[in-house]
Design a protein around this motif. Sequence first.
Motif, PDB file in Angstrom:
ATOM      1  N   THR A   1       0.916  -1.449  -0.193  1.00 21.04           N
ATOM      2  CA  THR A   1      -0.130  -0.185  -0.268  1.00 21.04           C
ATOM      3  C   THR A   1       0.928   1.320  -0.304  1.00 21.04           C
ATOM      4  OG1 THR A   1      -0.261   0.185   2.601  1.00 21.04           O
ATOM      5  CG2 THR A   1      -2.270  -1.241   1.282  1.00 21.04           C
ATOM      6  N   ARG A   2       0.542   1.862  -0.343  1.00 16.57           N
ATOM      7  CA  ARG A   2       1.452   3.761  -0.612  1.00 16.57           C
ATOM      8  C   ARG A   2       0.767   4.516   0.319  1.00 16.57           C
ATOM      9  NH1 ARG A   2       2.029   5.563  -6.349  1.00 16.57           N
ATOM     10  NH2 ARG A   2       3.615   6.336  -5.252  1.00 16.57           N
ATOM     11  N   TRP A   3       1.730   5.153   1.109  1.00 12.47           N
ATOM     12  CA  TRP A   3       1.338   6.042   1.890  1.00 12.47           C
ATOM     13  C   TRP A   3       0.826   7.677   1.672  1.00 12.47           C
ATOM     14  CZ3 TRP A   3       1.395   4.184   7.147  1.00 12.47           C
ATOM     15  CH2 TRP A   3       2.096   3.478   7.305  1.00 12.47           C
ATOM     16  N   PRO A   4       0.120   7.932   2.058  1.00 16.15           N
ATOM     17  CA  PRO A   4      -0.682   8.857   1.427  1.00 16.15           C
ATOM     18  C   PRO A   4       0.718  10.519   1.728  1.00 16.15           C
ATOM     19  CG  PRO A   4      -1.960   8.564   3.467  1.00 16.15           C
ATOM     20  CD  PRO A   4      -0.788   7.675   3.185  1.00 16.15           C
ATOM     21  N   LEU A   5       0.727  10.712   0.627  1.00 13.63           N
ATOM     22  CA  LEU A   5       1.084  12.021   1.161  1.00 13.63           C
ATOM     23  C   LEU A   5       0.321  13.155   1.791  1.00 13.63           C
ATOM     24  CD1 LEU A   5       3.052  12.061  -2.749  1.00 13.63           C
ATOM     25  CD2 LEU A   5       3.965  11.778  -0.198  1.00 13.63           C
ATOM     26  N   ARG A   6       1.256  14.025   2.739  1.00 15.42           N
ATOM     27  CA  ARG A   6       0.732  14.630   2.773  1.00 15.42           C
ATOM     28  C   ARG A   6       1.410  16.055   2.963  1.00 15.42           C
ATOM     29  NH1 ARG A   6       1.294  13.772   9.170  1.00 15.42           N
ATOM     30  NH2 ARG A   6       3.140  12.875   9.282  1.00 15.42           N
ATOM     31  N   GLY A   7       0.356  17.273   2.526  1.00 16.40           N
ATOM     32  CA  GLY A   7       1.109  18.779   2.035  1.00 16.40           C
ATOM     33  C   GLY A   7       2.056  18.862   2.641  1.00 16.40           C
ATOM     34  N   GLY A   8       3.240  19.510   2.040  1.00 16.12           N
ATOM     35  CA  GLY A   8       3.974  20.110   2.641  1.00 16.12           C
ATOM     36  C   GLY A   8       4.822  19.271   3.955  1.00 16.12           C
ATOM     37  N   ASP A   9       5.357  18.433   3.386  1.00 12.77           N
ATOM     38  CA  ASP A   9       6.420  17.151   4.225  1.00 12.77           C
ATOM     39  C   ASP A   9       6.321  16.893   3.147  1.00 12.77           C
ATOM     40  OD1 ASP A   9       4.719  18.367   6.929  1.00 12.77           O
ATOM     41  OD2 ASP A   9       3.811  16.440   7.137  1.00 12.77           O
ATOM     42  N   ASN A  10       7.255  16.290   2.058  1.00 17.20           N
ATOM     43  CA  ASN A  10       7.990  15.999   1.685  1.00 17.20           C
ATOM     44  C   ASN A  10       9.289  15.618   1.709  1.00 17.20           C
ATOM     45  OD1 ASN A  10       5.059  15.829   0.983  1.00 17.20           O
ATOM     46  ND2 ASN A  10       6.340  16.390  -1.848  1.00 17.20           N
TER      47      ASN A  10
END
Length: 146
Positions: free
Chosen positions: A137-146
Amino acid sequence: MSDALVTHQDIALRLAIPLEKAHEPRVNTLIQDSEELIQDAFAEVGRDYRLEVANLLQRRAIIRVIREMVATAVIVGPYSGARSVNSSSGPNSDGLTWDKVPEVSFAGVKLTDAHRRALGLVVGNDFAPSWNFPPATRWPLRGGDN
């Protein structure tokens, strides 16, 4: 008692067709070729043929494989690769369709994957898993935490 594992008499007793006296030298050669192929197959994986023959169960497996290899070469050998043969009586019509026959070769005996398994040799992907893991499963990307 002879030190040969299989003799031409062993083969002749098991064939569905009579083995002619003139074919005995060829059968003896095929037996020898079979043993050499098996010796080579064991050597490729670091196993000693003499030790394998000393083990009663393995000896019996080797004998069965040699018999099968030689009997197949004797009966199917002349027709190796023939898939179908057609013949008509009238104005003489013959036909032959060739196909690959994996159990024999034009030169004589062949050590098949089924023979290798009977001898306890690993074939191809024998130990590869026969199932697959589901995709990660892919972890959801959170905005601005890249």
